[in-house]
Design a protein around this motif. Structure first.
Motif, PDB file in Angstrom:
ATOM      1  N   ASP A   1       0.827  -1.209   0.000  1.00 14.95           N
ATOM      2  CA  ASP A   1       0.000   0.000   0.000  1.00 14.95           C
ATOM      3  C   ASP A   1       0.859   1.255   0.000  1.00 14.95           C
ATOM      4  O   ASP A   1       0.596   2.199  -0.744  1.00 14.95           O
ATOM      5  N   HIS A   2       1.875   1.260   0.843  1.00 16.39           N
ATOM      6  CA  HIS A   2       2.745   2.436   0.934  1.00 16.39           C
ATOM      7  C   HIS A   2       3.439   2.685  -0.402  1.00 16.39           C
ATOM      8  O   HIS A   2       3.442   3.805  -0.911  1.00 16.39           O
ATOM      9  N   LEU A   3       4.007   1.642  -0.973  1.00 13.20           N
ATOM     10  CA  LEU A   3       4.733   1.769  -2.237  1.00 13.20           C
ATOM     11  C   LEU A   3       3.800   2.239  -3.353  1.00 13.20           C
ATOM     12  O   LEU A   3       4.114   3.167  -4.091  1.00 13.20           O
TER      13      LEU A   3
ATOM     14  N   PHE B   1       0.619   3.631  -3.177  1.00 18.14           N
ATOM     15  CA  PHE B   1      -0.183   4.851  -3.021  1.00 18.14           C
ATOM     16  C   PHE B   1       0.573   6.052  -2.475  1.00 18.14           C
ATOM     17  O   PHE B   1       0.075   7.165  -2.551  1.00 18.14           O
ATOM     18  N   LYS B   2       1.765   5.874  -1.923  1.00 17.98           N
ATOM     19  CA  LYS B   2       2.523   7.013  -1.389  1.00 17.98           C
ATOM     20  C   LYS B   2       3.807   7.289  -2.182  1.00 17.98           C
ATOM     21  O   LYS B   2       4.230   8.418  -2.298  1.00 17.98           O
ATOM     22  N   VAL B   3       4.433   6.238  -2.710  1.00 16.95           N
ATOM     23  CA  VAL B   3       5.718   6.394  -3.406  1.00 16.95           C
ATOM     24  C   VAL B   3       5.515   6.572  -4.912  1.00 16.95           C
ATOM     25  O   VAL B   3       6.087   7.462  -5.521  1.00 16.95           O
ATOM     26  N   ALA B   4       4.696   5.726  -5.501  1.00 16.16           N
ATOM     27  CA  ALA B   4       4.515   5.748  -6.960  1.00 16.16           C
ATOM     28  C   ALA B   4       3.717   6.959  -7.411  1.00 16.16           C
ATOM     29  O   ALA B   4       2.806   7.409  -6.720  1.00 16.16           O
ATOM     30  N   SER B   5       4.060   7.479  -8.575  1.00 13.38           N
ATOM     31  CA  SER B   5       3.276   8.565  -9.165  1.00 13.38           C
ATOM     32  C   SER B   5       2.270   7.959 -10.147  1.00 13.38           C
ATOM     33  O   SER B   5       2.439   6.817 -10.576  1.00 13.38           O
ATOM     34  N   PRO B   6       1.231   8.707 -10.533  1.00 17.87           N
ATOM     35  CA  PRO B   6       0.187   8.164 -11.413  1.00 17.87           C
ATOM     36  C   PRO B   6       0.713   7.639 -12.757  1.00 17.87           C
ATOM     37  O   PRO B   6       0.107   6.773 -13.357  1.00 17.87           O
ATOM     38  N   HIS B   7       1.862   8.154 -13.214  1.00 15.43           N
ATOM     39  CA  HIS B   7       2.406   7.772 -14.526  1.00 15.43           C
ATOM     40  C   HIS B   7       3.361   6.593 -14.438  1.00 15.43           C
ATOM     41  O   HIS B   7       3.818   6.098 -15.465  1.00 15.43           O
TER      42      HIS B   7
ATOM     43  N   VAL C   1       5.434  -4.121  -7.676  1.00 15.26           N
ATOM     44  CA  VAL C   1       6.665  -3.630  -8.302  1.00 15.26           C
ATOM     45  C   VAL C   1       6.285  -2.396  -9.114  1.00 15.26           C
ATOM     46  O   VAL C   1       5.251  -2.372  -9.775  1.00 15.26           O
ATOM     47  N   ILE C   2       7.123  -1.367  -9.031  1.00 13.77           N
ATOM     48  CA  ILE C   2       6.869  -0.096  -9.721  1.00 13.77           C
ATOM     49  C   ILE C   2       8.035   0.203 -10.662  1.00 13.77           C
ATOM     50  O   ILE C   2       9.191   0.042 -10.287  1.00 13.77           O
TER      51      ILE C   2
END
Length: 131
Positions: A29-31, A33-39, A53-54
Motif C-alpha cells: 500500500d505504501h509503495l 499509493f505514497k511512493v509511486a506517481s500516477p504515470h 513492483v513499480i
C-alpha cells in the motif's frame, strides 16, 4: 507504530528505468499509493500473494519499452508466491488505474484496467537483461 520509511529495493532495467519493489506485501500500500506517481507502471503477479513492483516513468511515456516491462514482470513474479513456477502471468498497468476499495486489507487493490504478460520469475541479481 508503523515506520514512516518503508525499505524498498531499487534496480535498473536494461533500458535505464528505475524499478522498485517493497520488501514485503505489507509494504504494498505504501509503495503503490505514497511512493509511486500516477504515470509509473505498476506490476503484480496475477492471483498470487506478492510484492507490488513499480517502474518509474518520470518522462510520462505512454508506453514503456517491452524489455523493461518484461524485466519488471519477471521481478514481480520472483517476489511472489509463484516464484517456483516455470512461468506465470503478471498484471501491469499505470498506477493511476490502481484503486483501493473501502475496507480492503493491506496489499489488496482493484485495477480499473490492466494488461497481462507471461514471464518466467527471475531474480534481479543476474547480470544483464532478464529476458
Amino acid at each position: 507504530a508503523r515506520p514512516s520509511y518503508i525499505p524498498v529495493q531499487e534496480y535498473r532495467s536494461s533500458d535505464g528505468f528505475t524499478i522498485i519493489g517493497g520488501r514485503s506485501s505489507a509494504d504494498n500500500d505504501h509503495l503503490t499509493f505514497k511512493v509511486a506517481s500516477p504515470h509509473d507502471l505498476w506490476l503484480h503477479a496475477a492471483g498470487r500473494p506478492g510484492a507490488h513492483v513499480i517502474v518509474r516513468n518520470p518522462r510520462r511515456l505512454a508506453e514503456l519499452p517491452e524489455r523493461t516491462v518484461r524485466e519488471a514482470a519477471a521481478l514481480a513474479g520472483w517476489r511472489s508466491k509463484g516464484r517456483e513456477e516455470k512461468d506465470l502471468d503478471v498484471h501491469y498497468t499505470f498506477r493511476r488505474y490502481v484503486r483501493k476499495g473501502k475496507g480492503m486489507s493491506p496489499g489488496m487493490v482493484m485495477l480499473r484496467r490492466h494488461r497481462t504478460i507471461r514471464v518466467s520469475p527471475r531474480a534481479p541479481a543476474s547480470s544483464g537483461p532478464l529476458d
